[in-house]
Design a protein around this motif. Structure first.
Motif, PDB file in Angstrom:
ATOM      1  N   ALA A 187       8.761  -4.274  -2.086  1.00 10.53           N
ATOM      2  CA  ALA A 187       7.841  -4.660  -0.883  1.00 10.53           C
ATOM      3  C   ALA A 187       8.055  -3.646   0.502  1.00 10.53           C
ATOM      4  O   ALA A 187       8.422  -4.184   1.410  1.00 10.53           O
ATOM      5  N   THR A 188       8.143  -2.431   0.155  1.00  9.96           N
ATOM      6  CA  THR A 188       8.351  -1.368   0.995  1.00  9.96           C
ATOM      7  C   THR A 188       7.076  -1.225   2.036  1.00  9.96           C
ATOM      8  O   THR A 188       7.310  -1.191   3.155  1.00  9.96           O
ATOM      9  N   GLN A 189       5.877  -1.447   1.522  1.00 14.35           N
ATOM     10  CA  GLN A 189       4.599  -1.434   2.240  1.00 14.35           C
ATOM     11  C   GLN A 189       4.823  -0.427   3.128  1.00 14.35           C
ATOM     12  O   GLN A 189       4.349  -0.280   4.440  1.00 14.35           O
ATOM     13  N   GLY A 190       4.815   1.042   2.617  1.00 14.37           N
ATOM     14  CA  GLY A 190       4.617   2.288   3.304  1.00 14.37           C
ATOM     15  C   GLY A 190       5.482   2.780   3.729  1.00 14.37           C
ATOM     16  O   GLY A 190       5.755   3.887   4.180  1.00 14.37           O
ATOM     17  N   ARG A 191       7.001   2.063   3.815  1.00 10.24           N
ATOM     18  CA  ARG A 191       8.134   2.607   4.085  1.00 10.24           C
ATOM     19  C   ARG A 191       9.161   2.792   3.106  1.00 10.24           C
ATOM     20  O   ARG A 191       9.984   2.108   2.639  1.00 10.24           O
ATOM     21  N   GLY A 192       8.820   3.918   2.308  1.00  9.53           N
ATOM     22  CA  GLY A 192       9.734   4.287   1.141  1.00  9.53           C
ATOM     23  C   GLY A 192       9.317   3.866  -0.046  1.00  9.53           C
ATOM     24  O   GLY A 192       9.971   3.524  -0.984  1.00  9.53           O
ATOM     25  N   ASP A 193       7.875   3.914  -0.293  1.00 12.60           N
ATOM     26  CA  ASP A 193       7.222   3.293  -1.376  1.00 12.60           C
ATOM     27  C   ASP A 193       7.645   4.401  -2.536  1.00 12.60           C
ATOM     28  O   ASP A 193       8.064   3.725  -3.686  1.00 12.60           O
ATOM     29  N   SER A 194       7.587   5.744  -2.494  1.00 14.85           N
ATOM     30  CA  SER A 194       7.908   6.461  -3.452  1.00 14.85           C
ATOM     31  C   SER A 194       9.368   6.213  -3.927  1.00 14.85           C
ATOM     32  O   SER A 194       9.989   6.326  -4.980  1.00 14.85           O
ATOM     33  N   ALA A 195      10.402   6.407  -3.113  1.00 10.69           N
ATOM     34  CA  ALA A 195      11.932   6.247  -3.291  1.00 10.69           C
ATOM     35  C   ALA A 195      12.160   4.911  -3.924  1.00 10.69           C
ATOM     36  O   ALA A 195      12.768   5.043  -4.972  1.00 10.69           O
ATOM     37  N   ALA A 196      11.332   3.768  -3.537  1.00 13.21           N
ATOM     38  CA  ALA A 196      11.728   2.831  -4.350  1.00 13.21           C
ATOM     39  C   ALA A 196      11.167   2.480  -5.661  1.00 13.21           C
ATOM     40  O   ALA A 196      11.950   2.132  -6.678  1.00 13.21           O
ATOM     41  N   LEU A 197       9.937   3.174  -5.972  1.00 15.12           N
ATOM     42  CA  LEU A 197       9.516   3.248  -7.122  1.00 15.12           C
ATOM     43  C   LEU A 197      10.476   3.973  -8.214  1.00 15.12           C
ATOM     44  O   LEU A 197      10.522   3.745  -9.289  1.00 15.12           O
ATOM     45  N   LYS A 198      10.810   5.243  -7.655  1.00 16.73           N
ATOM     46  CA  LYS A 198      11.802   5.897  -8.427  1.00 16.73           C
ATOM     47  C   LYS A 198      13.137   5.347  -8.741  1.00 16.73           C
ATOM     48  O   LYS A 198      13.640   5.449  -9.916  1.00 16.73           O
ATOM     49  N   ALA A 199      13.345   4.451  -7.935  1.00 18.93           N
ATOM     50  CA  ALA A 199      14.806   3.747  -8.305  1.00 18.93           C
ATOM     51  C   ALA A 199      14.737   2.753  -9.132  1.00 18.93           C
ATOM     52  O   ALA A 199      15.529   2.280  -9.918  1.00 18.93           O
ATOM     53  N   VAL A 200      13.327   2.283  -9.591  1.00 16.49           N
ATOM     54  CA  VAL A 200      13.305   1.166 -10.449  1.00 16.49           C
ATOM     55  C   VAL A 200      12.819   1.708 -11.810  1.00 16.49           C
ATOM     56  O   VAL A 200      12.693   0.894 -12.775  1.00 16.49           O
TER      57      VAL A 200
END
Length: 271
Positions: A187-200
């Protein structure tokens, strides 16, 4: 035999460790039985009795099977262990369920009857929320009220956005204590979307959802693929996350996500 207070202490410790188990309590006995009403045992998921006592081999097998089934589906059981002649009188067989009572055969020479209530105690389901958007904050609040164990993964500076959470993690890295196998919502909504996706990516979970439009999710997928990442695992991510309730506000979106997680969590548990 252990004292009741010792059993209760063990129950608290096992719950704190987040382990599933069942409590078997003798609620009624008729004629000669080794255990009497009030006797308790803590049965672990592997079928072993961690503490307590509910009688010898005559009852143990039936109770352990009932405990294993209860841990698996989350439903309590009342099991009545009776000699075969009494089962015949009632026109039931071992393994039958009538009016919520599971019947089992007592093969011991004592030929007593023992009723045992088996109650599963399951750990709270884990939810990891990545990001500190308004939807993330609303999701943490609603999910905790629905008895989820909530871990927030977000930059330390954003932790103040959350009023309630069971655990806070600095950054988007998921904890490695098993919580990553439960529910995950980005639920980053534009603030760290790619980084969060990479983490999961590549993380096994019962549910992984992304808060955002299909168009945005597709664009992020193209960017990650162009960066050389294997994005095949993104096929299993639900985007947009949540049931289609026509949600607009952060609270409504968070509610729709929790509703979807509950549907998955409870699937197969209702008759």
């Amino acid at each position: 035999m252990q004292e009741a207070s010792d059993i209760l202490d063990l129950v608290s410790l096992t719950k704190a460790r987040g382990e599933p188990f069942a409590i078997a309590t003798v609620v009624r006995t008729v004629s000669v039985t080794a255990a009497k009403a009030g006797a308790k045992a803590v049965v672990l998921a592997d079928g072993s009795i961690s503490a307590g006592w509910i009688g010898g081999g005559c009852a143990r097998g039936a109770v352990l099977r009932a405990a294993s089934d209860a841990i698996r589906d989350g439903q309590p059981r009342l099991i009545s262990i009776q000699p075969e002649d009494l089962l015949d009188v009632q026109q039931v067989k071992a393994g039958d369920v009538r009016d919520g009572v599971l019947y089992a055969r007592n093969m011991c020479p004592s030929q007593g009857t023992m009723d045992v209530f088996v109650e599963p105690v399951l750990p709270r389901p884990h939810l990891a929320i990545l990001g500190a958007s308004p939807v993330a904050a609303a999701l943490a609040d609603i999910a905790r009220r629905m008895v989820f164990f909530v871990t927030v993964c977000a930059p330390l500076a954003d932790h103040a956005a959350f009023g309630t959470a069971d655990r806070m993690v600095d950054g988007f890295e998921l904890p490695t204590d098993g919580s990553q196998h439960g529910f995950i919502v980005i639920a980053t909504q534009g603030r760290g979307d790619s980084a969060a996706l990479k983490a999961v990516l590549g993380t096994k979970s019962r549910y992984t959802g992304f808060v955002g439009s299909r168009k945005k999710f597709a664009a992020l997928r193209r960017d990650l693929e162009a960066a050389g990442l294997d994005v095949g695992a993104m096929d299993a991510i639900r985007s947009p996350a949540g049931l289609d309730l026509g949600s607009i506000t952060p609270d409504e979106i968070a509610f729709s996500i929790v509703a979807e997680m509950i549907e998955i969590r409870r699937r197969g548990q209702r008759n």
